[in-house]
Design an enzyme around this catalytic site. Structure first.
Site, PDB file in Angstrom:
ATOM      1  N   GLY A 363     -63.249 -73.843  51.820  1.00 17.52           N
ATOM      2  CA  GLY A 363     -63.747 -72.802  52.706  1.00 17.52           C
ATOM      3  C   GLY A 363     -63.297 -71.439  52.245  1.00 17.52           C
ATOM      4  N   PRO A 364     -63.882 -70.397  52.835  1.00 17.01           N
ATOM      5  CG  PRO A 364     -65.205 -69.045  54.164  1.00 17.01           C
ATOM      6  CD  PRO A 364     -64.889 -70.458  53.885  1.00 17.01           C
ATOM      7  N   PRO A 365     -61.575 -67.600  52.204  1.00 16.51           N
ATOM      8  CG  PRO A 365     -61.147 -65.856  50.732  1.00 16.51           C
ATOM      9  CD  PRO A 365     -62.256 -66.635  51.333  1.00 16.51           C
ATOM     10  N   GLY A 366     -58.713 -67.274  54.344  1.00 12.37           N
ATOM     11  CA  GLY A 366     -58.289 -66.902  55.696  1.00 12.37           C
ATOM     12  C   GLY A 366     -58.850 -67.751  56.811  1.00 12.37           C
ATOM     13  CB  VAL A 367     -61.177 -70.513  57.177  1.00 17.89           C
ATOM     14  CG1 VAL A 367     -62.307 -69.518  57.070  1.00 17.89           C
ATOM     15  CG2 VAL A 367     -61.012 -71.302  55.907  1.00 17.89           C
ATOM     16  CE  LYS A 369     -59.079 -72.289  51.596  1.00 18.22           C
ATOM     17  NZ  LYS A 369     -59.467 -71.017  52.201  1.00 18.22           N
ATOM     18  CB  THR A 370     -52.375 -72.056  53.506  1.00 17.94           C
ATOM     19  OG1 THR A 370     -53.242 -71.584  52.503  1.00 17.94           O
ATOM     20  CG2 THR A 370     -50.990 -72.253  52.967  1.00 17.94           C
ATOM     21  CB  SER A 687     -80.186 -70.229  49.086  1.00 13.88           C
ATOM     22  OG  SER A 687     -79.191 -69.283  48.862  1.00 13.88           O
ATOM     23  CE  LYS A 730     -77.025 -69.589  52.157  1.00 19.20           C
ATOM     24  NZ  LYS A 730     -78.112 -70.305  51.530  1.00 19.20           N
TER      25      LYS A 730
HETATM   26  P1  ADP Z   1     -56.458 -69.880  53.825  1.00 19.35           P
HETATM   27  O1  ADP Z   1     -55.412 -70.767  53.275  1.00 19.35           O
HETATM   28  O2  ADP Z   1     -57.680 -70.611  54.246  1.00 19.35           O
HETATM   29  O3  ADP Z   1     -56.809 -68.729  52.939  1.00 19.35           O
HETATM   30  P2  ADP Z   1     -54.482 -69.270  55.794  1.00 19.35           P
HETATM   31  O4  ADP Z   1     -54.137 -70.656  56.165  1.00 19.35           O
HETATM   32  O5  ADP Z   1     -53.549 -68.531  54.925  1.00 19.35           O
HETATM   33  O6  ADP Z   1     -55.917 -69.238  55.153  1.00 19.35           O
HETATM   34  O7  ADP Z   1     -54.759 -68.458  57.105  1.00 19.35           O
HETATM   35  C1  ADP Z   1     -54.591 -67.078  57.227  1.00 19.35           C
HETATM   36  C2  ADP Z   1     -53.933 -66.758  58.532  1.00 19.35           C
HETATM   37  O8  ADP Z   1     -54.812 -67.038  59.593  1.00 19.35           O
HETATM   38  C3  ADP Z   1     -52.705 -67.562  58.804  1.00 19.35           C
HETATM   39  O9  ADP Z   1     -51.752 -66.756  59.428  1.00 19.35           O
HETATM   40  C4  ADP Z   1     -53.191 -68.647  59.730  1.00 19.35           C
HETATM   41  O10 ADP Z   1     -52.164 -69.086  60.573  1.00 19.35           O
HETATM   42  C5  ADP Z   1     -54.258 -67.914  60.525  1.00 19.35           C
HETATM   43  N1  ADP Z   1     -55.283 -68.810  61.013  1.00 19.35           N
HETATM   44  C6  ADP Z   1     -56.384 -69.200  60.354  1.00 19.35           C
HETATM   45  N2  ADP Z   1     -57.128 -70.012  61.093  1.00 19.35           N
HETATM   46  C7  ADP Z   1     -56.501 -70.164  62.273  1.00 19.35           C
HETATM   47  C8  ADP Z   1     -56.780 -70.888  63.463  1.00 19.35           C
HETATM   48  N3  ADP Z   1     -57.863 -71.638  63.587  1.00 19.35           N
HETATM   49  N4  ADP Z   1     -55.919 -70.810  64.463  1.00 19.35           N
HETATM   50  C9  ADP Z   1     -54.824 -70.055  64.344  1.00 19.35           C
HETATM   51  N5  ADP Z   1     -54.502 -69.330  63.267  1.00 19.35           N
HETATM   52  C10 ADP Z   1     -55.327 -69.375  62.226  1.00 19.35           C
END
Ligand code: ADP
Length: 795
Positions: A363-367, A369-370, A687, A730
């Site tokens: 998935g995109p950044p900041g969703v 995953k980590t 697409s 999208k």
């Molecule tokens: P990724 O690894 O996908 O790039 P991160 O896991 O680093 O994203 O997430 C970025 C920040 O957003 C983190 O502080 C994370 O805790 C927060 N975050 C993302 N999704 C959620 C969620 N569904 N609920 C609570 N916090 C979230």
């Protein structure tokens, strides 16, 4: 060898017959005082005879020093008459005798005496004639002799004095001859030469060549010495250092260090092979000089072996309700991924030992995953480590460099294990899709070994040089896109997609997680800062445009930072409420305009939807038609697939020229220019076909495209609309951009379940099968205009 003080030959009466003493390796010159050790029976007898008579004896050299029992022919016929000065019988029967050379004599005849050699000898005097030449030769001989003595350490320097005091050329020649280190044969030549001038010349010649040889010898010695010195210097310095360290008591410190290491090796719980290796290395280290580079390498290596976890493990607790609780505690929404994770954990619990596939969050950044990975670790009671594989192009980054490289280190996997400190962490491999392959080897092949349960029992790291067992590790991977991940890796993974959040979800995540987290991280209290929901919406829409919440979190962090400063500066209890109006104070001017749609319906301009690694994106496509010769120009960052789409669109437009009331030769008489202005992100996924075709047909037919509409779908030459990927991403992007009408392929209807209900509610979806349907929905009637060039107007 001494030189007799007397200046003139003694007026001796020489008897008619003389006993003869053969000398093995010596030529005695007149006026030399020489000690001799005599042991041969015949020689002793000769000495005794001489003592009994007049103490005079004839000394003559043997031709061959090794002959023990010389015959007459073995003895040179020119010798030196000598006077016995002292005689001493030693206990072993040999005699030490001190003789002084008197003058040269020639042997005439050997007498038949049996006990010793007895000879008749006659005068063999030198000829000397004073001349300028003689003096000159003599002087140079003296000068050369001085140089010779200086170079030759075996000749005492006083000998030079004994010459400078002399003015008799004959004596000088004999002194030099006797002092020079020469072969017996050469010395005998000098004894044989009666003419003093000739003798002096001979000496000068010999001196010159000897000096030359000595000089070369000296030079060679010098070179050898410097070479030796260089290699020995280090050794000596090291030895000295050791001695100094010993004096200072440092050695003890080292041995303490060694003892400590020994202890640590014993306690590290290493497998037997590793332990043996570590102990061997330690023994090597003990022998090294502690400050040497080699020792530093050995120490670092041992350090790695000791610090790596070999047997320390955390105990797994897999309790599904508890895990669910933790996942919910840490994350808002994400219902599907959470469900998949819980199922995965359940299977793991049931089939203990069977490790199943590797999870991969895409998935995109900041969703999140980590942070999901972190939660999994927490719920299982395992430690968590994360390494990023983004930009890794060298196999050595995974497997490490061999220790022979300067500054070598283990690869990232082993580094991660050291950080984890246990043998069974949750190990997150971030950005597996960003690995690249080049001439330095294929890192994905190494990664495959890491992830393959068949192989990772004995993972080999080049630096470590011993196998490391990764079987207990729970690997989780993340990626922005699936398709760059090499196929064999994908095969081992269970893909869990996280597509991005709606504005509503983002608001909730911010309120429930991000704001409290940032407030705490900035040392603030809840009461210090409040962000109004409307303000939050504004931040989401105008300050960030992303699928995830990374920039949102960053913006909140900026606000908290500024508030923290205000709190500290004003010193009073501060309570700040961020409103839509005051945001600008904290975050400066908005970066984006919400509702990206154009003000009015445009001709030759359509909005598409793309799926990129940062999630869904709006994509504007412009087509310009100018009179020309039928050239198709594509500009902007059109990927290869989009170029194909553009060609297909032109093909389709031509095939429909009739229906669309276009001039049949429109493509010949015009140039078509397709441009994608928003070209910053690589567009992947085929697409954009219907979008390009719509813009093109709009341009040629002069019918404007509806501005409140975005579309996605691929097109065949016959105008069929084919399904696309990433519908949810999208749709979210359209929603973010404030567009609520979407044209998408009929076949994608099946993906509608993925789309959040609240979004479905506000959006209108047109599911189409053909391009004709698209045109019906997207194209507005043409406005009356002058100079209509391409089609007959319908309206
Ligand atoms: P990724 O690894 O996908 O790039 P991160 O896991 O680093 O994203 O997430 C970025 C920040 O957003 C983190 O502080 C994370 O805790 C927060 N975050 C993302 N999704 C959620 C969620 N569904 N609920 C609570 N916090 C979230």
């Amino acid at each position: 060898m001494k030189i007799a003080e007397k200046t003139k030959s003694k007026p001796l009466t020489v008897p008619d017959t003389l006993p003869l003493l053969p000398l093995r390796d010596l030529v005695v010159f007149p006026h030399m005082v020489v000690p001799l050790f005599v042991g041969r029976e015949k020689s002793v007898a000769a000495l005794e005879a001489a003592m009994a008579r007049s103490r005079l004896i004839l000394l003559a050299a043997q031709r061959d020093a090794t002959t023990d029992n010389p015959d007459i022919v073995d003895i040179y016929s020119i010798g030196t008459l000598a006077e016995i000065l002292q005689l001493l019988k030693l206990p072993d029967g040999t005699i030490k005798v001190l003789v002084e050379g008197v003058r040269r004599m020639a042997i005439r005849e050997f007498l038949p005496t049996q006990e010793f050699f007895e000879v008749v000898a006659c005068e063999y005097e030198s000829h000397a004639q004073a001349s300028v030449e003689m003096t000159a030769t003599m002087r140079s001989a003296v000068a050369q002799f001085e140089a010779y003595v200086k170079l030759n350490k075996r000749i005492p320097p006083e000998t030079v004095l004994s010459i400078t005091n002399q003015d008799d050329p004959e004596r000088i020649a004999d002194i030099i001859a006797s002092q020079m280190i020469l072969k017996v044969k050469d010395k005998q030549d000098l004894l044989d030469t009666r003419d003093v001038k000739t003798r002096m010349d001979l000496i000068l010649e010999k001196l010159t060549s000897e000096i030359e040889i000595l000089k070369i010898e000296k030079k060679i010695r010098g070179e050898v010495r410097t070479q030796m010195e260089q290699t020995q210097r280090e050794y000596y310095l090291n030895e000295q250092m050791k001695a100094i360290q010993k004096e200072l008591g440092r050695r003890d410190e080292d041995s303490v260090e060694i003892d400590e290491m020994k202890e640590k090796i014993a306690q590290a719980g290493m497998p037997e092979v590793v332990k043996t290796k570590a102990e061997r290395e330690l023994r090597r280290l003990e022998k090294m000089s502690p400050m040497s580079a080699e020792a530093a390498v050995a120490r670092t290596y041992l350090d790695w072996l000791i610090e790596l976890p070999w047997s320390k493990a955390t105990e797994d607790k897999i309790d599904i309700p508890e895990a669910e609780k933790i996942l919910n505690e840490d994350h808002y929404s994400l219902d599907k991924p959470k469900e998949r994770i819980l199922e995965y954990l359940a299977v793991r619990k049931l089939s203990e030992g069977h490790r199943g596939p590797i999870l991969c969050f895409v998935g995109p950044p900041g969703v999140g995953k980590t942070s999901l990975g972190r939660s999994i670790a927490r719920s299982m009671g395992r430690t968590f480590v994360r390494i990023s594989l983004g930009g890794v192009r060298d196999e050595a980054e995974i497997r490490g460099h061999r220790r022979t490289y300067v500054g070598a280190l283990p690869g990232r996997i082993i580094q991660g294990m050291r950080k984890a400190g246990t043998i069974n962490p949750v190990f997150l491999l971030d950005e597996v899709d960003k690995m690249a392959m080049d001439f330095r080897g294929d890192p994905s092949a190494a990664l495959l070994e890491v992830l393959d349960p068949e192989q990772n029992k004995s993972f080999s790291d080049h630096y470590l040089d011993v196998d490391y067992d990764l079987t207990q590790v729970m690997f989780i991977t993340t990626a922005n896109l699936l398709h760059p991940i090499p196929r064999p890796l994908q095969d081992r993974m269970e893909i869990i997609s996280l597509s991005g959040y709606t504005d509503d979800e983002k608001e909730n995540i911010a309120q429930k997680f991000l704001i409290p987290k940032q407030i705490e991280e900035h040392g603030l209290k809840d009461k210090h800062v409040k962000i109004e929901p409307k303000a939050l919406t504004r931040i989401i829409r105008e300050y960030t445009r992303e699928a995830g919440v990374r920039n949102l979190e960053r913006s909140i962090s900026t606000i908290c930072r500024k508030v923290a400063r205000e709190v500290v500066e004003s010193k009073k209890k501060h309570e700040i409420t961020v409103t839509p109006q005051t945001i600008v104070k904290y975050l400066e001017q908005p970066k984006y305009r919400y509702g990206q749609i154009e003000e009015k319906d445009e001709i030759g301009y359509a909005t598409g939807l793309a799926w990129t690694e940062v999630g869904g994106e709006l994509l504007s496509i412009e087509v310009l038609i100018t009179p020309g010769s039928g050239q198709l120009t594509l500009t902007g960052k059109l990927g290869e697939v989009m170029q194909e789409s553009a060609r297909a669109a032109v093909g389709f437009a031509r095939s429909r020229a009739n229906v669309l009331q276009l001039a049949p030769d429109f493509h010949k008489k015009n140039d078509i220019h397709v441009h994608v202005p928003e070209g910053a992100i690589p567009k992947d996924g085929p697409s954009a076909g219907i979008t390009i075709a719509t813009a093109l047909i709009s341009a040629v037919s002069k019918r404007p495209v509806r501005r409140d509409l975005a579309m996605t779908g691929e097109i065949t030459l016959r105008g069929k609309v084919l399904p696309i990927g990433g519908l949810k991403e999208k749709v979210l992007a359209a929603h973010r951009g404030g567009i609520f009408n979407i044209i998408c392929p009929k076949e994608n209807e099946r993906d509608m379940n993925d789309i959040p209900k609240e979004i479905q509610k506000v959006m209108t979806f047109h599911h189409v099968e053909t391009m004709d349907e698209v045109m019906k929905i997207a194209l507005l009637p043409a406005k009356p205009a002058k100079g209509e060039a391409f089609g007959k107007k319908k309206h």
